[in-house]
Write a protein that holds these residues in place. Structure first.
Motif, short mmCIF file in Angstrom:
data_model
loop_
_atom_site.label_atom_id
_atom_site.label_comp_id
_atom_site.label_asym_id
_atom_site.label_seq_id
_atom_site.Cartn_x
_atom_site.Cartn_y
_atom_site.Cartn_z
N LEU A 579 -8.71 36.11 70.42
CA LEU A 579 -8.75 36.69 71.76
C LEU A 579 -10.12 36.54 72.40
O LEU A 579 -10.24 36.22 73.60
CB LEU A 579 -8.35 38.18 71.68
CG LEU A 579 -6.89 38.48 71.37
CD1 LEU A 579 -6.68 39.98 71.24
CD2 LEU A 579 -5.97 37.91 72.45
N SER A 583 -10.28 34.15 75.62
CA SER A 583 -10.55 34.81 76.91
C SER A 583 -11.88 34.36 77.49
O SER A 583 -12.01 34.16 78.71
CB SER A 583 -10.52 36.33 76.73
OG SER A 583 -11.53 36.73 75.81
N SER A 584 -12.89 34.22 76.62
CA SER A 584 -14.19 33.77 77.10
C SER A 584 -14.11 32.35 77.64
O SER A 584 -14.72 32.02 78.67
CB SER A 584 -15.22 33.85 75.97
OG SER A 584 -16.48 33.40 76.40
N CYS A 586 -11.52 30.97 78.97
CA CYS A 586 -10.77 30.97 80.23
C CYS A 586 -11.63 31.47 81.40
O CYS A 586 -11.55 30.93 82.51
CB CYS A 586 -9.54 31.86 80.10
SG CYS A 586 -8.26 31.17 79.02
N TRP A 655 -15.62 42.32 74.73
CA TRP A 655 -15.56 41.94 76.15
C TRP A 655 -16.58 42.72 76.98
O TRP A 655 -17.20 42.18 77.89
CB TRP A 655 -14.15 42.18 76.68
CG TRP A 655 -13.95 41.67 78.08
CD1 TRP A 655 -13.83 42.41 79.21
CD2 TRP A 655 -13.93 40.31 78.49
NE1 TRP A 655 -13.69 41.60 80.31
CE2 TRP A 655 -13.75 40.29 79.89
CE3 TRP A 655 -14.02 39.10 77.80
CZ2 TRP A 655 -13.67 39.13 80.62
CZ3 TRP A 655 -13.94 37.93 78.52
CH2 TRP A 655 -13.78 37.94 79.91
#
Length: 703
Positions: A579, A583-584, A586, A655
């Motif tokens: 994840l 996510s990073s 993206c 995050w």
């Protein structure tokens, strides 16, 4: 004629010591006793006559002689079918292997998808810029290195996603359990068997040697009108002090002389009793009362013997007494010998006439013993008249009843408690035996196997059922008596395939080998077990005790739970890593966790986590839960809750650091990104260390 030349329709002569060469039918003969232990596992000889005419290949003739009509030879015989069943494949995957394969496939596919998506997201910016600049076909060395770096991150994600430590965790857990089980008298021959027993839902247990001691003994005795528990610690003192001396002496004389057994001293100085199981039980009973075998045999002389046969149902001898004269002793089926008596020895040692009241009392004792699954024998004697000649037949009337003994193969200590433990753990125990239905039902009730709503059935009736009837019968069936080896094999096969149960089978004889191989886990007896049974089994129970099987089940469940703990721990690490990087990639076009960092985490968490979690010992609470079985899910709802909950928490922390870390720590300058990524990596590592706080045992593996 050689055995290989026999054909159906041939007639074979059999005598004492012969091995039955083929399946056949009794034509004519007398006093035929056959040892069928190689097929049924029961050591008690079987009488063959017109009422029971079936002779089976591989069995041995112990007494008498007969003519047999051959009906089947070679692989069509019961022995041939037994050998064919043994050679059938029994190497199916264990329930845990099936579940782990499914989990591995799912994890691999998810990891591959995330790796491809991450590579596409990381590379699309560079490719798009090249396309806009019109330099799509012009690539510098730096561009290629950047693409290779993105590719390495994608490959690393695949490596991280797949828990390489899982095989290590499984192997460590199985090896640790195998070593510990050896101390608990269980020798594991197949490593995977350690966990299979933990998933078992049904145990099909043999009776003789597993639930019972495989040694016939006198359990109760009625002497001089008094019933005595022979297994009681006070029994020897009762025999020596409360029984009249004359009655005790005549009882010892009867047992030690009217027998085909012997008491010998082996080379190592140990006393051994030789003979049939019944003879051994009686001689052991006489020795318990303080009698001396050689001394009693030397006091008198045996001058005539009429051996036991199925027609008379008794054995008789004539003794020549030291002072002159003769005395007859008789033993056999209680109802037959008691009917030949007109006197008995009362509590004072006096010989009194039998009346209706006393006869009814003795018959009531015989009936009580029979209801308790005891095989009863009556002992009697008679003083012979002065004019008696040894050439005359032994008389059939006028005997004095000495006593009645009840013989059985006693249940092992702790078996009833072990069966209750299995039932509380959701494991159903069923008894499969070659013994008769009444004895099997009595032993099953004593062990707690046969309940009020359970069914006990004989093998002959079981074989006649069609598939539909078997589906209705098997869930309720708790005892299968008079079973053949193929009956046991058929039952186990139906339980595994039709009902999808995880089946464990215990056995000690060659006759048990097909079922041992067919079962998910075969448990052979180490003391009484044959080599064929041990070779077909996955685990050898070294002390032949059913209680040890419960210990094997406990360790099996411990292995399963330990592997679940490791998978939960490892998947949390993998999910967070996927994840964070995805996510990073993206949102920022960069991956904060580099390939080297991910591989470092993967190596440390896989190996040390596996070492810690795979070696946790079992606790008693494991046997209070239902078995997983074949249908149970490996990753449970509770595991998913823990994995997702911990993953969301860790991802939120990662995050937050990635988006607010520079402002939080006041990072500026050209190396700000590098410092932030280092902080994120260390936080990620400490988050994984934080997982075991609820389970301190893991700390020893990580530190």
């Amino acid at each position: 004629m050689l055995i290989d030349d026999l054909l159906p329709g041939d007639v074979v002569h059999l005598a004492v010591g012969d091995q039955v060469p083929a399946d056949g039918l009794f034509i004519s003969g007398y006093s035929v006793l056959v040892n069928e232990s190689s097929l049924t596992g029961e050591s008690e000889p079987v009488v063959i006559n017109e009422d029971n005419p079936f002779l089976l290949s591989g069995t041995k003739v112990l007494d008498g002689s007969c003519k047999m009509l051959v009906t089947a030879v070679g692989m069509r015989t019961q022995w041939g079918k037994l050998m064919a069943a043994i050679t059938e494949s029994g190497d199916d995957e264990t329930p845990l292997q099936v579940k782990l394969n499914k989990v591995a496939n799912i994890i691999g596919n998810i990891g591959l998808c995330f790796a491809l998506l991450t590579f596409v997201v990381l590379s699309q910016g560079l490719v798009a810029q090249k396309y806009l600049d019109g330099l799509l076909l012009s690539w510098s060395g730096d561009d290629v290195l950047e693409i290779l770096q993105h590719f390495s991150v994608a490959v690393t994600i695949i490596v991280v996603a797949v828990p390489e430590g899982l095989p290590l965790a499984v192997t460590l857990s199985l090896a640790f359990a195998m070593k510990k089980m050896m101390k608990d008298k269980a020798l594991v021959r197949q490593l995977a068997a350690c966990e299979t027993m933990g998933s078992a839902t049904i145990i099909c247990s043999d009776k003789t040697g597993t639930l019972t001691t495989n040694r016939m003994s006198v359990v109760k005795a009625c002497v001089c009108g008094n019933t005595i528990e022979v297994n009681s610690p006070r029994a020897p003192s009762i025999f020596s002090s409360e029984l009249p001396e004359a009655a005790l002496e005549i009882l010892l004389e009867s047992i030690f002389n009217n027998t085909a057994g012997e008491v010998v001293i082996s080379q190592d100085g140990r006393r051994q009793i030789l003979g049939t199981p019944t003879e051994v039980a009686l001689l052991d009973f006489a020795l318990l009362m303080g009698g001396g075998f050689k001394e009693k045999r030397q006091e008198t002389k045996v001058v005539k013997v009429e051996p036991f046969n199925s027609t008379k149902k008794r054995m008789s001898i004539i003794l020549e007494l030291p002072g002159g004269g003769y005395r007859a002793h008789c033993k056999g089926a209680s109802e037959v010998v008691l009917a030949a008596c007109d006197k008995f020895i009362d509590a004072r040692g006096s010989i009194v006439a039998l009346n209706n009241t006393t006869t009814n009392k003795l018959n009531g004792i015989i009936e009580t013993f029979s209801k308790e699954a005891l095989r009863t024998l009556c002992l009697a004697y008679r003083e012979m008249d002065d004019g008696f000649s040894i050439d005359e037949p032994i008389p059939l009337r006028g005997y004095t009843c000495i006593g009645i003994v009840g013989i059985k193969d006693p249940v092992r200590p702790g078996v009833r408690q072990s069966v209750a433990t299995c039932r509380s753990a959701g494991i159903e125990v069923r008894m499969i035996t070659g013994d008769n239905i009444n004895t099997a039902k009595a032993i099953a009730r004593e062990c707690g196997i046969l309940t009020e709503d359970g069914i006990a059935i004989e093998g002959a009736e079981f074989r006649e059922k069609n598939h539909k009837e078997l589906i209705e019968l098997i869930p309720k069936m708790q005892v299968l008596a008079r079973s053949s080896p193929l009956d046991k094999h058929t039952l186990v096969k139906h339980l595994r395939t039709t009902f999808n149960e995880v089946v464990a089978v215990t056995g000690d004889g060659t006759n048990d080998a097909p079922a041992l191989r067919e079962a998910d886990i075969g448990l052979a007896m180490g003391i009484a077990g044959t080599e064929v049974a041990k070779e077909s089994a996955d685990v050898v129970i070294l002390d032949d005790n059913f209680s040890t099987i419960v210990t094997v089940a406990k360790w099996g469940r411990s292995v399963y739970v330990n592997i679940q703990k490791f998978v939960q721990f490892q998947l949390t690490v993998n999910v967070v890593a996927l994840l964070v990087n995805f996510s990073s990639a993206c949102f920022t076009g960069d991956a904060p966790l580099t390939a080297v960092q991910l591989l470092w985490v993967n190596m440390i968490m896989d190996t040390l986590g596996a070492l810690a979690l795979a070696t946790e010992p079992p606790d008693d609470n494991l046997m209070k839960k239902a078995p997983v079985g074949r249908r149970g899910k490996f990753i449970t709802k509770v595991m998913w809750r823990n994995i997702l909950g911990q993953s969301i928490f860790q991802f939120a922390v990662m995050w937050y650091l990635q988006t607010q870390g520079k402002y939080l720590f006041g990072l500026e300058g050209s190396d700000a990104d590098t410092v932030l990524n280092t902080i994120i990596f260390n936080t990620f590592v400490f988050c994984q260390v934080n997982q075991p706080l609820r389970n301190p045992h893991i700390w020893f593996g990580i530190l």
